[in-house]
Motif scaffolding. Structure first.
Motif, short mmCIF file in Angstrom:
data_model
loop_
_atom_site.label_atom_id
_atom_site.label_comp_id
_atom_site.label_asym_id
_atom_site.label_seq_id
_atom_site.Cartn_x
_atom_site.Cartn_y
_atom_site.Cartn_z
N THR A 665 -12.19 3.42 -17.50
CA THR A 665 -10.75 3.34 -17.75
C THR A 665 -10.14 2.31 -16.80
O THR A 665 -10.43 2.32 -15.60
N LEU A 666 -9.32 1.45 -17.36
CA LEU A 666 -8.70 0.41 -16.55
C LEU A 666 -7.20 0.66 -16.54
O LEU A 666 -6.60 0.94 -17.58
N LEU A 667 -6.61 0.58 -15.35
CA LEU A 667 -5.16 0.76 -15.23
C LEU A 667 -4.55 -0.48 -14.57
O LEU A 667 -4.89 -0.84 -13.46
N ALA A 668 -3.65 -1.10 -15.31
CA ALA A 668 -2.84 -2.18 -14.74
C ALA A 668 -1.40 -1.67 -14.70
O ALA A 668 -0.99 -0.92 -15.57
N TYR A 669 -0.63 -2.10 -13.69
CA TYR A 669 0.68 -1.47 -13.49
C TYR A 669 1.56 -2.42 -12.70
O TYR A 669 1.09 -3.42 -12.12
N THR A 670 2.84 -2.09 -12.64
CA THR A 670 3.76 -2.82 -11.74
C THR A 670 3.98 -1.98 -10.50
O THR A 670 3.69 -0.79 -10.48
N ASP A 671 4.52 -2.63 -9.48
CA ASP A 671 4.59 -1.95 -8.18
C ASP A 671 5.52 -0.74 -8.21
O ASP A 671 5.46 0.10 -7.33
N GLY A 672 6.39 -0.66 -9.23
CA GLY A 672 7.25 0.52 -9.34
C GLY A 672 6.46 1.80 -9.40
O GLY A 672 6.93 2.87 -9.02
N LEU A 673 5.23 1.71 -9.86
CA LEU A 673 4.40 2.92 -9.98
C LEU A 673 3.91 3.39 -8.61
O LEU A 673 3.84 4.58 -8.36
N VAL A 674 3.60 2.44 -7.78
CA VAL A 674 2.92 2.82 -6.53
C VAL A 674 3.81 2.65 -5.31
O VAL A 674 3.43 3.05 -4.22
N GLU A 675 4.99 2.08 -5.51
CA GLU A 675 5.85 1.87 -4.35
C GLU A 675 6.80 3.04 -4.21
O GLU A 675 7.51 3.40 -5.12
N ARG A 676 6.77 3.64 -3.04
CA ARG A 676 7.70 4.72 -2.73
C ARG A 676 8.27 4.41 -1.37
O ARG A 676 7.58 3.90 -0.50
N ARG A 677 9.54 4.80 -1.24
CA ARG A 677 10.12 4.64 0.10
C ARG A 677 9.32 5.47 1.08
O ARG A 677 8.99 6.62 0.84
N GLY A 678 9.02 4.87 2.21
CA GLY A 678 8.31 5.60 3.25
C GLY A 678 6.83 5.75 2.96
O GLY A 678 6.14 6.53 3.57
N LEU A 679 6.32 5.04 1.96
CA LEU A 679 4.91 5.18 1.63
C LEU A 679 4.35 3.77 1.49
O LEU A 679 4.88 2.95 0.76
N ALA A 680 3.27 3.49 2.23
CA ALA A 680 2.67 2.17 2.13
C ALA A 680 2.14 1.97 0.72
O ALA A 680 1.74 2.92 0.05
N ILE A 681 2.17 0.72 0.28
CA ILE A 681 1.77 0.46 -1.09
C ILE A 681 0.29 0.80 -1.29
O ILE A 681 -0.11 1.28 -2.35
N ASP A 682 -0.50 0.64 -0.22
CA ASP A 682 -1.92 1.00 -0.33
C ASP A 682 -2.08 2.49 -0.59
O ASP A 682 -2.94 2.93 -1.36
N ASP A 683 -1.21 3.29 0.08
CA ASP A 683 -1.26 4.73 -0.15
C ASP A 683 -0.91 5.03 -1.60
O ASP A 683 -1.52 5.90 -2.23
N GLY A 684 0.09 4.30 -2.11
CA GLY A 684 0.48 4.50 -3.50
C GLY A 684 -0.67 4.18 -4.43
O GLY A 684 -0.93 4.90 -5.40
N ILE A 685 -1.39 3.09 -4.15
CA ILE A 685 -2.53 2.71 -4.98
C ILE A 685 -3.62 3.78 -4.89
O ILE A 685 -4.20 4.18 -5.90
N ALA A 686 -3.80 4.29 -3.66
CA ALA A 686 -4.81 5.33 -3.50
C ALA A 686 -4.42 6.57 -4.30
O ALA A 686 -5.26 7.22 -4.93
N ARG A 687 -3.13 6.89 -4.28
CA ARG A 687 -2.67 8.04 -5.05
C ARG A 687 -2.88 7.83 -6.54
O ARG A 687 -3.30 8.74 -7.26
N ALA A 688 -2.60 6.61 -6.99
CA ALA A 688 -2.80 6.30 -8.41
C ALA A 688 -4.27 6.42 -8.76
O ALA A 688 -4.64 6.95 -9.82
N ALA A 689 -5.15 5.97 -7.84
CA ALA A 689 -6.59 6.07 -8.09
C ALA A 689 -7.00 7.53 -8.21
O ALA A 689 -7.77 7.91 -9.10
#
Lengths: 856, 133
Positions: A665-689
């Motif tokens: 399964t491949l997921l492509a997305y915009t940063d709105g999915l993984v960007e949260r205030r107070g959360l590093a974008i890498d953490d958001g990507i990890a959460r999405a993973a």
């Protein structure tokens, strides 16, 4: 797309509302109270100051008065003694005195003495003549003399020695022991020789005894003679305070605070000196006595001032206390108002506006039923909301009869109040069963839009003992008015947002291509209502040759310009994807479209569903995630990074390749999915993973929904989000492509076909035969169908039940070169490699059907 | 398709023209496009008219009818002027195409280069007529 943001909602109440809440009035009262307090303080201070000044003036006046009196007294003495001396001189010039005729003198003296003022003789101590030896020869009381000799007395000696008049100090007479002051003038015979002395005596009395003197302000008068004796005291005592005596012997003045002549403390002493007798006249009084009047008036003035101030302060204090109570009440109203405006500011729909209004009014009137009715945007249907109701709770909003009640306010042009029990009963007849206890009054008013149109109504059903006061009515009216404005705004904003969303959606794909063996799902979430639409996009294109190109991108910024650029990029992607299969090549062309002041990120991916080959590139875009559904491993597709579109140079854009397998399964997305205030974008990507890993078995659509649900809070003012999910199912059983009649493309097709056939499990020999046969069929189409012209070849290969059924079609007219001896080999190859091969020519094109049985 | 396509067919002629025998070594795909290059190479080679030409097809991964045609025509061109042409060392899948198209009836096919050299030294053959439909 100019929907107002929350911040732009007007917070300042209008003038009318200000008057309603009395902010200015209370401010005024507060200021008034403060001013009154200040004025009172100033008044007291000034009054005290002037009272003190007056007191000081009074003191000065009292002292000056004393001084004036003693000076006057001194002058009186001078005048008296001068007069008496003059009288004695005239008597001395009388013939009887010059002739020293004692008998006549006795008669004369007696006569003079009897002609004094009133009952007083002219010389109160007596009048007599001394001969040159100091013998008393004649007097008014002793016609033949007293017989005493006074030649030793100072006054006789002085007159005899100087021949001038003399006034003695106080002394005691030898005969009669009277206390007197002697005035003496010399007498001379006819030849001018000293013949003796004429003396007149002033009898002294103790001072302070005369009522007349007291009336004239001469109480406490002290007269000190030249010898320093107090002639006004019975014993001629000298003042104990010798120092003060020395000071007062000359001139005149007043000593405001001194030790008195007799040594008493706190005295006021006024003094003057009489020249003729060289006497000192003094008033020696206690300060308390002298200043009593001034002090009394000062005390009275101060008391008056303080009483007045106390009265003013009491009034001011009362006013402040009252004002404070009113201010507290006003602040409560303001707080409610702020709550309302805040909740209305957030409102974006009629339901929210009515909820804000209703709950606010229900808080203000906790026991009342609050009914809100709002028309929909088109002015048609009503929706009813109910609030409050005290312990009984709100009425059922679907209660029959409610609309009729709410129509009262709607149809009324101004607030309507019904208090008559009979009228209330009539209006509420239909709903009375639900109302316990029965309300005592109804207050209804219309809601007007900014344009003046009636858009709804607010109705309050108030309990029996609750009456709306003027400020309450104003509160209801103000809240209703503000709610109506908020509703207009919310509807406007909703419309704007709807338009923006519609535009955005129109720019996003209506539907994604259907590709066998692939699950595709795209999602766009516009972010919170009220925000401007963003520039996120996704798209997928299935090329005629079967390659699926897809992209997810994000134009920086919001609003129309972002949406327009997004549309351009997306349309260009679609156009470019028909020309190029290389994601990098497409990205290179997209970057040229981004104007200088803009920026976009995008990832472009190409998947050959038959071979599983994936090519991708990323221009500033977050890396796509690849989940291996078998191993559970998630890979970041970050091997081909480049700067964002509009910033990158084309040569920096690269692409990476990898081969995908089934159940990936491949997921492509915009940063709105993984960007949260107070959360590093890498953490958001990890959460999405992680989220992706949890659902390996679900379809692309479910996965996309689940991701949106997990990561996008619908209520929060979140960024917009685009995401694209691609899921690989089994290797497609049908190979279906449409390619240009181009030998080079056919060459590529062979490689792809080979890959697909291998994945379908064919043997190398079967694969090679099929590739060869299809290649020959394509050659046929190129050479005979189009004769070198551009055209299209459609190839369909179905792998089903151990049989490959191949169709190769073209739209060209069959240009049979029957004479070509070599062309026959193509047909031969097809026949020999396949189990069956047929060529059907028609004026519209040629179709080659091949069949291969794979089963052993 | 605008992407650059790598040369599908590599052609090596050794030794240099003028000597004999000459080896023409083919590798890659021989399809409708790439045969043109082979034809060009053979036309160039004919200028020196080598009497023995060994076409080594061991490196061919793919050949279709147009490739077969080109090979046959090249061999005939050599033999038409009295030279000898031999196809050498076809891989299994290439040999299968040779067999399908009965190329062996028109051109000598050798299993390897040594055999090819022997065949090239022999008189022209096989003499069977070409199967021309």
């Amino acid at each position: 797309m100019t929907a107002p943001s929350v911040d732009e909602i007007p917070r300042e109440p209008s003038d009318g509302l200000d008057a309603v809440f009395g902010r200015r009035a209370s401010t005024f009262r507060r200021r008034l109270a403060a001013s009154a307090l200040a004025a009172t303080v100033i008044l007291v201070v000034l009054g005290s100051f002037f009272a003190w000044k007056q007191y000081e003036d009074g003191k000065d006046k009292a002292l000056t008065d004393m001084r004036t009196r003693v000076v006057l007294g001194a002058t009186v003495f001078d005048t008296y003694f001068a007069g008496q001396i003059a009288t004695l001189n005239s008597i001395a010039a009388a013939p009887s005195v010059v002739d020293m005729d004692t008998k006549r003198m006795a008669a004369y003296f007696k006569n003079i003495q009897s002609h004094g003022q009133g009952a007083q003789p002219l010389f109160t101590g007596g009048l007599g003549w001394l001969d040159r030896d100091g013998n008393s020869r004649v007097s008014d009381r002793f016609p033949n003399g007293s017989g005493s000799n006074v030649s030793d007395r100072a006054y006789f000696k002085a007159v005899k020695a100087t021949g001038k008049p003399y006034i003695s100090a106080g002394l005691v007479t030898r005969i009669g022991q009277r206390r007197v002051v002697i005035m003496a003038v010399p007498t001379r015979d006819a030849k001018g020789r000293f013949s003796g002395a004429l003396i007149g005596a002033l009898q002294l009395r103790q001072s302070g005894t005369s009522q007349r003197a007291n009336d004239l302000g001469f109480e406490d008068l002290v007269v000190i003679d030249r010898a320093g004796q107090q002639v006004t005291s019975g014993s001629f005592a000298r003042p104990e305070n010798a120092g003060l005596l020395g000071r007062v012997r000359k001139g005149n003045g007043v000593l405001g605070d001194t030790t008195g002549l007799n040594g008493d403390k706190d005295r006021v002493v006024a003094y003057a000196n009489s020249i003729a007798p060289r006497w000192t006249i003094a008033l020696d009084r206690s300060r308390a006595t002298v200043l009593a009047a001034a002090r009394r008036s000062f005390v009275i003035e101060m008391i008056s001032i303080l009483v007045a101030a106390a009265i003013v302060l009491a009034i001011v204090g009362w006013a402040i206390a009252r004002s404070r109570r009113e201010i507290a009440a006003e602040q409560e109203q303001v707080r409610r108002w702020d709550e309302l405006t805040q909740s209305l500011g957030e409102a974006s729909a009629a339901a929210e506006v009515s909820a804000a209004l209703g709950s606010s009014l229900a808080t203000a009137f906790p026991r009342a039923h609050v009914l809100v009715a709002l028309q929909d945007d088109e002015g048609g249907r009503f929706t009813v909301w109910t609030f409050g109701g005290g312990d009984a709770g709100p009425l059922d909003r679907r209660l029959p009869g409610l609309p009729e009640i709410l129509r009262l306010g709607y149809l009324s042009s101004s607030p309507l109040r019904i208090t008559q029990p009979a009228a209330v009963g009539t209006v509420l007849a239909k709903v009375s069963k639900s109302l316990e206890p029965m309300p005592g009054s109804i207050y209804a008013l219309p809601m007007h839009s900014a344009a003046g149109r009636t858009i709804g109504s607010v109705t309050l059903l108030l309990p029996q003992d609750e009456v709306l006061h003027g400020t309450d009515e104003a509160l209801v009216a103000a809240h209703t008015d503000y709610a109506a404005r908020a509703l207009s705004r919310a509807r406007h904003s909703e419309r704007e947002h709807d338009v923006a969303i519609a535009l955005q959606r129109s720019l996003l794909p209506d539907e994604l291509p259907v590709v066998e063996g692939l699950g595709l799902a795209g999602r766009y979430n516009a972010g919170a209502v009220g925000l401007e639409v963003g520039g996120d996009w996704y798209d997928a294109v299935r090329r005629p040759d079967g390659v699926v190109l897809f992209t997810v991108g994000d134009v920086a910024g919001r609003g129309v310009s972002a949406a327009v650029l997004m549309g351009q990029l997306r349309n260009s992607f679609r156009a470019l994807s028909y020309e190029h299969t290389s994601p990098a090549e497409i990205a290179r062309r997209l970057t040229a479209l981004v104007p200088e002041n803009a920026m976009a990120t995008a990832t472009v991916l190409a998947l050959d569903p038959y071979t599983g080959e994936l090519r991708y590139t990323s221009a500033g875009h977050p890396p796509s995630l690849l989940l291996d559904g078998v191993s559970g491993e998630v890979t970041l597709l970050d091997k081909a990074p480049a700067p964002p579109l509009g910033w990158t140079e084309t040569r920096w854009i690269r692409e990476a390749r990898l081969t995908l397998r089934s159940r990936m399964t491949l997921l492509a997305y915009t940063d709105g999915l993984v960007e949260r205030r107070g959360l590093a974008i890498d953490d958001g990507i990890a959460r999405a993973a992680d989220a992706l890993r949890l659902r390996p078995e679900r379809g692309a659509e479910d996965t996309a929904d689940a991701l949106l649900e997990t990561f996008v809070q619908p209520s929060a003012a979140s960024d917009d989000v685009a995401l694209f999910v691609l899921q690989l199912d089994d290797v497609p059983a049908t190979f279906q492509v449409e390619i240009p009649a181009d030998p080079l493309v056919v060459r590529q097709l062979r490689a792809r076909l080979k890959g697909w056939l291998a994945r379908r499990g064919l043997t190398d020999e079967q694969t090679a035969d099929t590739v060869l046969a299809v290649s020959e069929a394509c050659n046929n189409a190129i050479e005979h169908g189009y004769g070198g012209d551009h055209g299209t070849i459609r190839i369909t290969i179905e792998h089903h039940a151990g049989v490959l059924r191949i169709t190769v079609e073209d739209d060209g007219t069959w240009k049979a070169v029957r004479s070509d001896p070599t062309r026959g080999r193509g047909m031969l190859i097809m026949n020999r490699t396949m189990d069956s091969a047929t060529v059907a020519s028609a004026p519209t094109g040629t179709r080659v059907d091949l069949e291969l049985h794979l089963a052993p | 398709m605008s992407e650059a396509v790598p040369e599908a067919l590599q052609i090596e002629v050794t030794p240099a023209a003028g000597s004999s025998p000459v080896f023409v070594i083919l590798a890659g795909e021989m399809d409708i496009v790439s045969t043109a290059a082979f034809v060009d190479s053979m036309t160039e080679l004919e200028r020196s008219s080598p009497d023995r030409v060994v076409i080594d097809v061991a490196g061919l991964s793919f050949i279709d009818s147009s490739g077969i045609n080109a090979l046959v025509q090249a061999a005939r061109m050599v033999e038409a002027r009295g030279g000898r042409a031999v196809l050498a060392a076809p891989a299994a899948h290439v040999l299968r195409v040779f067999e399908i198209t009965r190329v062996g009836e028109l051109v000598s096919i050798a299993g390897d280069r040594d055999e090819a050299l022997r065949l090239a030294a022999a008189p022209p053959g096989p003499a069977a007529p070409a199967d021309e439909r």
